[in-house]
Design a protein around this motif. Structure first.
Motif, PDB file in Angstrom:
ATOM      1  N   MET A  49       0.729  -1.379   0.001  1.00 50.49           N
ATOM      2  CA  MET A  49       0.117  -0.175   0.163  1.00 50.49           C
ATOM      3  C   MET A  49       0.872   1.241   0.184  1.00 50.49           C
ATOM      4  N   THR A  50       1.903   1.080   0.851  1.00 49.58           N
ATOM      5  CA  THR A  50       2.713   2.491   0.915  1.00 49.58           C
ATOM      6  C   THR A  50       3.392   2.719  -0.366  1.00 49.58           C
ATOM      7  N   PHE A  51       4.220   1.588  -0.977  1.00 49.77           N
ATOM      8  CA  PHE A  51       5.002   1.961  -2.317  1.00 49.77           C
ATOM      9  C   PHE A  51       3.891   2.089  -3.295  1.00 49.77           C
ATOM     10  N   SER A  52       2.796   1.291  -3.467  1.00 54.78           N
ATOM     11  CA  SER A  52       1.873   1.649  -4.362  1.00 54.78           C
ATOM     12  C   SER A  52       1.172   3.246  -4.394  1.00 54.78           C
ATOM     13  N   ALA A  53       1.237   3.719  -3.314  1.00 53.81           N
ATOM     14  CA  ALA A  53       0.781   5.059  -3.130  1.00 53.81           C
ATOM     15  C   ALA A  53       2.129   5.979  -3.628  1.00 53.81           C
ATOM     16  N   MET A  54       3.193   5.634  -3.230  1.00 54.36           N
ATOM     17  CA  MET A  54       4.536   6.550  -3.929  1.00 54.36           C
ATOM     18  C   MET A  54       4.503   6.230  -5.351  1.00 54.36           C
ATOM     19  N   MET A  55       4.269   5.206  -5.981  1.00 57.44           N
ATOM     20  CA  MET A  55       4.108   5.022  -7.261  1.00 57.44           C
ATOM     21  C   MET A  55       2.984   5.761  -8.085  1.00 57.44           C
ATOM     22  N   ASP A  56       1.841   5.663  -7.406  1.00 56.09           N
ATOM     23  CA  ASP A  56       0.883   6.209  -7.942  1.00 56.09           C
ATOM     24  C   ASP A  56       0.869   7.654  -8.008  1.00 56.09           C
ATOM     25  N   ASP A  68      -2.614  15.742 -18.969  1.00 58.31           N
ATOM     26  CA  ASP A  68      -4.074  15.732 -18.751  1.00 58.31           C
ATOM     27  C   ASP A  68      -4.452  14.277 -19.228  1.00 58.31           C
ATOM     28  N   LEU A  69      -4.185  13.407 -18.656  1.00 58.59           N
ATOM     29  CA  LEU A  69      -4.798  12.138 -19.112  1.00 58.59           C
ATOM     30  C   LEU A  69      -5.581  11.535 -17.678  1.00 58.59           C
ATOM     31  N   GLY A  70      -6.040  12.480 -16.984  1.00 62.02           N
ATOM     32  CA  GLY A  70      -6.929  12.198 -15.764  1.00 62.02           C
ATOM     33  C   GLY A  70      -7.896  10.763 -16.017  1.00 62.02           C
ATOM     34  N   PHE A  71      -8.363  10.912 -17.081  1.00 67.02           N
ATOM     35  CA  PHE A  71      -9.494   9.904 -17.380  1.00 67.02           C
ATOM     36  C   PHE A  71      -8.708   8.533 -17.255  1.00 67.02           C
ATOM     37  N   LEU A  72      -7.424   8.401 -17.339  1.00 72.61           N
ATOM     38  CA  LEU A  72      -6.952   7.056 -17.385  1.00 72.61           C
ATOM     39  C   LEU A  72      -6.652   6.656 -15.993  1.00 72.61           C
ATOM     40  N   ARG A  73      -6.921   7.572 -14.985  1.00 72.22           N
ATOM     41  CA  ARG A  73      -6.347   7.199 -13.570  1.00 72.22           C
ATOM     42  C   ARG A  73      -6.513   5.741 -13.255  1.00 72.22           C
ATOM     43  N   ILE A  74      -7.867   5.189 -13.053  1.00 73.38           N
ATOM     44  CA  ILE A  74      -8.090   4.024 -12.419  1.00 73.38           C
ATOM     45  C   ILE A  74      -7.132   3.031 -13.180  1.00 73.38           C
ATOM     46  N   VAL A  75      -7.454   2.925 -14.359  1.00 65.00           N
ATOM     47  CA  VAL A  75      -6.633   1.878 -15.164  1.00 65.00           C
ATOM     48  C   VAL A  75      -5.229   2.128 -14.778  1.00 65.00           C
ATOM     49  N   THR A  76      -4.732   2.998 -15.041  1.00 66.42           N
ATOM     50  CA  THR A  76      -2.960   3.299 -14.520  1.00 66.42           C
ATOM     51  C   THR A  76      -2.772   2.536 -13.150  1.00 66.42           C
ATOM     52  N   PHE A  77      -3.744   3.321 -12.050  1.00 67.49           N
ATOM     53  CA  PHE A  77      -3.476   2.836 -10.982  1.00 67.49           C
ATOM     54  C   PHE A  77      -3.320   1.412 -10.730  1.00 67.49           C
ATOM     55  N   ILE A  78      -4.420   0.717 -11.461  1.00 64.18           N
ATOM     56  CA  ILE A  78      -4.408  -0.751 -11.152  1.00 64.18           C
ATOM     57  C   ILE A  78      -3.093  -1.135 -11.781  1.00 64.18           C
ATOM     58  N   LEU A  79      -2.970  -0.866 -13.064  1.00 67.30           N
ATOM     59  CA  LEU A  79      -1.555  -1.433 -13.532  1.00 67.30           C
ATOM     60  C   LEU A  79      -0.331  -1.261 -12.574  1.00 67.30           C
ATOM     61  N   VAL A  80      -0.229   0.081 -11.858  1.00 63.12           N
ATOM     62  CA  VAL A  80       0.849   0.508 -11.196  1.00 63.12           C
ATOM     63  C   VAL A  80       0.738  -0.597 -10.155  1.00 63.12           C
ATOM     64  N   ALA A  82      -0.625  -3.629  -9.581  1.00 54.85           N
ATOM     65  CA  ALA A  82      -0.059  -5.012 -10.023  1.00 54.85           C
ATOM     66  C   ALA A  82       1.255  -4.948 -10.358  1.00 54.85           C
ATOM     67  N   SER A  83       1.849  -4.097 -10.963  1.00 52.45           N
ATOM     68  CA  SER A  83       3.350  -3.992 -11.277  1.00 52.45           C
ATOM     69  C   SER A  83       4.271  -4.014  -9.867  1.00 52.45           C
ATOM     70  N   THR A  84       3.863  -3.206  -9.130  1.00 52.87           N
ATOM     71  CA  THR A  84       4.247  -3.138  -7.549  1.00 52.87           C
ATOM     72  C   THR A  84       4.347  -4.622  -6.731  1.00 52.87           C
ATOM     73  N   VAL A  85       3.221  -5.007  -7.087  1.00 53.57           N
ATOM     74  CA  VAL A  85       3.198  -6.321  -6.426  1.00 53.57           C
ATOM     75  C   VAL A  85       4.180  -7.390  -7.046  1.00 53.57           C
ATOM     76  N   GLN A  86       4.063  -7.492  -8.384  1.00 52.32           N
ATOM     77  CA  GLN A  86       4.868  -8.331  -8.976  1.00 52.32           C
ATOM     78  C   GLN A  86       6.431  -7.908  -8.631  1.00 52.32           C
ATOM     79  N   PHE A  87       6.714  -6.569  -8.690  1.00 57.67           N
ATOM     80  CA  PHE A  87       8.211  -6.323  -8.439  1.00 57.67           C
ATOM     81  C   PHE A  87       8.586  -6.666  -6.966  1.00 57.67           C
ATOM     82  N   TYR A 106       1.383 -14.284   0.292  1.00 56.46           N
ATOM     83  CA  TYR A 106       0.454 -13.209   0.535  1.00 56.46           C
ATOM     84  C   TYR A 106       0.427 -12.379  -0.496  1.00 56.46           C
ATOM     85  N   LEU A 107       1.627 -12.106  -1.209  1.00 59.61           N
ATOM     86  CA  LEU A 107       1.654 -10.897  -2.171  1.00 59.61           C
ATOM     87  C   LEU A 107       0.694 -11.006  -3.240  1.00 59.61           C
TER      88      LEU A 107
END
Lengths: 193, 168
Positions: A49-56, A68-80, A82-87, A106-107
């Motif tokens: 949660m902490t490192f995802s917040a940092m990346m997000d 000006d890509l705010g409309f992609l926020r949720i999709v981008t955050f989900i990707l970030v 998932a990437s943080t978890v895998q990393f 757990y991860l």
């Protein structure tokens, strides 16, 4: 400093992600049958949660807002997330194979934890600075872990309690969860965000 | 550092232990290679769609990554199911080592940079460096724990037919 401390107490106790915002209820019910697994899950969630917040926060400020890509926020955050978890999984495996063998389970479960995405979105909506975002996410995750451990302790005692057949299992667990949520309502008034 | 389990077969009865079922995959001299048994919940949770059944990230490949060696003092044979245990305190120590040490070091580094320079970008860089430093510290602590045999599962007994890890 005082505001930061108040914000952290608020994030952990007053606006607890589990019992006030009702996010991340899957692990709350699914991984709280034992204290040790609840603590493991809580700490893994705190890390992610902490490192995802940092990346997000970084992606939001230097990519989504800048272009000006705010409309992609949720999709981008989900990707970030998932990437943080895998990393994180890859790094822990590399740093210590023994730790990975013990905790690796757990991860992957955190990838679909809505509390992680919820906290990232809250941070962006509140337009916090970098450090405030990190501390807010960290405190939220500590509150999540605290409730997971308390609830796991209660459920361990429930196993030994004499419960009427109709209420045994999930029903009594849900009743205890509601009582715990009411207890956490007692923190209301300390501070909000 | 070797991950080989060298602990005695019978562990301290006073410690609270987490039990799990593992299957013996192969026996190599005095070492048995085991894989944690997939629980019935695997593949049925909300993550099943993203987990998949084949390839990278599947439950099968995750189990493969979690294979572990065990000193074969009980003359285990390939295909046998055994009950292995881990100290509950070891699980907590491992969680604290893997997650909290890097996190606390990273947040500490970010906070110091923020108070010194007041720049978000520098705080971000300091936190990233703090994460790397924290992971190195975690690695050292994990080595010490592994050397004491605290991160390794212990053999308890052979599993009864049909026994699952949720049996008791």
């Amino acid at each position: 400093m005082k505001e930061m401390l108040l914000m952290m107490v608020s994030a952990a106790l007053v606006n607890n992600v589990l019992l006030a915002r009702f996010l991340g209820l899957c692990p709350f019910m699914g991984v709280t049958s034992r204290i040790d697994t609840a603590a493991g899950m809580g700490l893994a969630t705190t890390f992610v949660m902490t490192f995802s917040a940092m990346m997000d926060w970084t992606v939001q400020h230097y990519l989504l807002e800048a272009y000006d890509l705010g409309f992609l926020r949720i999709v981008t955050f989900i990707l970030v997330i998932a990437s943080t978890v895998q990393f994180s999984e890859m790094v822990i495996r590399k740093v210590s194979p023994s730790l990975f063998r013990m905790l690796g389970i757990y991860l992957p479960l955190i990838t679909t934890n809505c509390a992680v995405l919820g906290v990232a979105l809250l941070v962006v909506d509140a337009k916090m600075g970098f450090l405030a975002s990190i501390l807010f996410a960290f405190a939220s995750a500590l509150g999540f872990s605290l409730v997971m451990i308390i609830f796991a302790g209660l459920r361990e005692r429930l196993v030994l309690a004499q419960v009427p057949g109709l209420f045994s299992g999930a029903p009594i667990a849900l009743i205890v969860a509601s009582l715990l949520a009411m207890a956490f309502m007692g923190f209301s008034g300390i501070g909000t965000i | 550092m070797s991950d080989l389990v060298t602990m005695p077969a019978q562990a301290s009865p006073s410690a609270r232990r987490v039990r799990s079922i593992a299957r013996v995959l192969s026996v190599d001299g005095g070492t048995a290679w085991l894989e944690p048994e997939q629980t019935s919940a695997c593949g049925h949770c909300a993550s099943a769609a993203s987990c998949g059944s084949n390839g990278l990230g599947s439950s099968g490949s995750r189990l493969e990554k979690r294979r572990f060696p065990l000193a074969n003092s009980a003359d285990l044979q390939a295909g046998e199911r055994v009950v292995v245990t881990v100290d509950e305190s070891s699980l907590l120590k491992a969680s604290l080592t893997a997650y909290m040490i890097p996190l606390v070091v990273a947040i500490g580094a970010g906070s110091i940079a923020e108070s010194l320079y007041g720049s978000d970008l520098l705080s971000l860089a300091a936190m990233s460096l703090g994460l790397i430093a924290g992971l190195l510290v975690a690695r050292l602590v994990a080595r010490r724990l592994a050397a004491r045999g605290e991160l390794a599962p212990h053999y308890l007994r052979r599993a009864a037919p049909g026994e699952s890890c949720n049996a008791d």
